[in-house]
Design an enzyme around this catalytic site. Structure first.
Site: not given
Ligand code: NAP
Ligand code: MG
Length: 502
Positions: A200, A255, A275, A309, A406
């Protein structure tokens, strides 16, 4: 300052053809619409305009995909395939990716906003390398032979050995910051282990996951081994994380969502690798080679627009050289060209989405309100795209949100320090523990400091160096488990002990 638009006419015809498709889900070797018939817009973050559409998969589609992956696992065609043949297929996929590097790079650039230079120079080559590295492992997986003593059976004689058995059906959930690369970090080791996968991708960046599925189909992977369901996290992602037919979920992202994944996994106690985020320190010691440390500290945060990240988002500089380093980093930040990812001169592309741009901007405003001083950037350019100017803050305090949270954008906070004990305590003063870097020429200090840093990766005189050979993952709230390295494939296996009474 107004920023030019992305010029899609500069891209390969094949890239434009791919964008023009109404994308479907890839389930059981077929390209299918979502059961609801719904789809969502894929936006170009440099303009905010729609460039493509993808199917909006939900729980029913995840059920279909998991069922397909389960059948493909249980029919054993993939897990019992000779290791050498599984390796050949993974290499074949890597070959196809190599042939289409330009298309993959353009798609990631358009989808995510990152520069086509980073996509074509870092994301795609590293993704290919990851497939090749993991492709080398199936034929070398080894168990061990053991001679159990069994104290309660004094006359018994036993012989035992261990097997690495693929864990089963894997749910892989990835974010938008490195779409092809993070897909590779999940797919390559899971497939090498003999698992089947439902991927996904992030809703913001679905394109290259679909393109990879096309390439896997062309490479000749057996039906159902790889399935891709595009859609949203709270629907498709949540359904995958909680699905009782999934044996392991491997997640990269925030996180906050990492915690939800963990909760969702409790139903069938599926294995989980996480991660997550980071707030990584870069530590400049007074003896550092400033010609390396200054551009290095700038690149640690501004690479990939800070949407990394492991970005070096907290900069600690010895007070004797603080002014020199900050002046140098601020000068680099001010000179960076902000623009659309397809423009070869661009150094800082847009944030991935309006939400992310607003998030980063609100952090910048909070820094100003809490009394930090901007020495570069601190503004958002005019225009339709989701841009943020590279920003450097000084006069910060540990309790400021810009220091402790972050931001995931091109925003650096800088702090002076007096001695090693102080900087070590400050560097470790974080809920995160993904990475850190030390900039110095003093070998003894470097190797005294490194093991005391609570971080999964410590770089010395470099930052953001990732490689398929290097284990990557976090201490503390930066995650569970490691990706990459020779153990990445066994992380997708169960160790089975076979004990024989002789
Ligand atoms: P995120 O919400 O954690 O999304 C990562 C993945 O998880 C996406 O595919 C997302 O789908 C999915 N997801 C979201 N809610 C979920 C749930 N309840 N159950 C299962 N999967 C779910 O991250 P983001 O919205 O893309 O970014 C938010 C913040 O996360 C960033 O600002 C940053 O701080 C952090 N981040 C960290 C990394 C890293 O490499 N560690 C990478 C990206 C972001 P959707 O795309 O549809 O939301
Ligand atoms: Mg999200």
């Amino acid at each position: 300052m107004t920023i030019a638009m992305n010029d899609l006419s500069t891209t390969r015809p094949a890239t434009r053809e791919f964008l023009a498709q109404e994308h479907r889900l890839y389930i059981d070797g077929e390209w299918v619409a979502a059961e609801t018939g719904k789809s969502f817009a894929v936006l170009d973050p440099a303009t905010g305009e729609q460039v493509s559409r993808a199917a909006e998969g939900e729980a029913a589609d995840i059920n279909r995909a998991v069922d397909a992956a389960r059948r493909a696992f249980e029919n054993r065609a993939w897990q019992d395939m000779k290791p050498a043949l599984r390796e050949r297929l993974l290499h074949r996929l890597a070959d196809l990716m190599e042939e289409r590097t330009d298309i993959l790079a353009e798609l990631d650039s358009i989808d995510n906003g990152k520069t086509v230079g980073i996509a074509g120079g870092v994301d795609i080559p590293c993704a290919i390398d990851c497939f090749r590295f993991m492709a080398g492992i199936p034929s070398k997986l080894q168990g061990s032979t053991l001679k159990p003593s069994v104290p309660f059976m004094p006359d018994g004689k036993f012989f035992a050995y261990t097997n690495h058995v693929p864990v089963g059906v894997v749910g892989a959930i990835i974010p938008w910051n490195f779409p092809t690369l993070l897909a590779a970090w999940k797919l390559a080791p899971a497939l090498a282990a003999g698992c089947t996968v439902v991927l996904k991708p992030a809703e913001e960046t679905p394109l290259t996951a679909l393109y990879l599925a096309q390439l896997a189909e062309e490479a000749g992977f057996p039906t159902g081994v790889l399935n891709v369901v595009t859609g949203f996290g709270h629907t498709a992602g949540a359904a995958l994380a909680s699905h009782p037919g999934v044996d392991k979920v491997t997640f990269t992202g925030s996180t906050e969502v990492g915690r939800l994944i963990l909760q969702a996994a409790t139903g069938n106690l599926k294995k989980v690798t996480l991660e997550l985020g980071g707030k990584s320190p870069a530590i400049v010691l007074p003896d550092a080679d400033m010609d390396i440390a200054i551009p290095g500290a700038a690149s640690a945060i501004f690479f990939n627009h800070g949407q990394t990240c492991c970005a070096g988002s907290r900069l600690y500089v010895h007070k004797s050289c603080f002014d020199q380093v900050i002046a140098g980093v601020a000068e680099i930040a001010k000179a960076m060209k902000v623009g659309p990812g397809l423009d070869p001169l661009t150094e800082i592309g847009p944030m991935v989405s309006r939400v992310q741009q607003e998030r980063v901007h609100s952090y910048i405003e909070s820094g100003k309100e809490q009394g930090a001083e901007v020495v570069a950037g601190g503004t958002v350019p005019q225009g339709g795209g989701y841009f943020v100017n590279p920003t450097v803050f000084v006069n910060t305090r540990p309790d400021m949100r810009i220091v402790s949270e972050e931001i995931f954008g091109p925003v650096l906070v800088a702090m002076p320090y007096s001695d090693l004990d102080e900087v070590l305590a400050e560097a470790n003063n974080s809920d995160y523990g993904l990475s850190a870097s030390i900039w110095s020429r003093d070998v003894a200090t470097i190797h005294t400091l490194a093991p005391k840093l609570r971080a999964g990766t410590v770089w010395v005189n470099c930052h953001n160096i990732i490689d398929a050979a290097l284990p990557f993952g976090g201490f503390k709230q930066s995650g569970w488990g490691r990706e990459n390295g020779v153990d990445a494939v066994t992380a997708f296996t169960e160790t089975q002990a076979v004990c024989v009474a002789l």
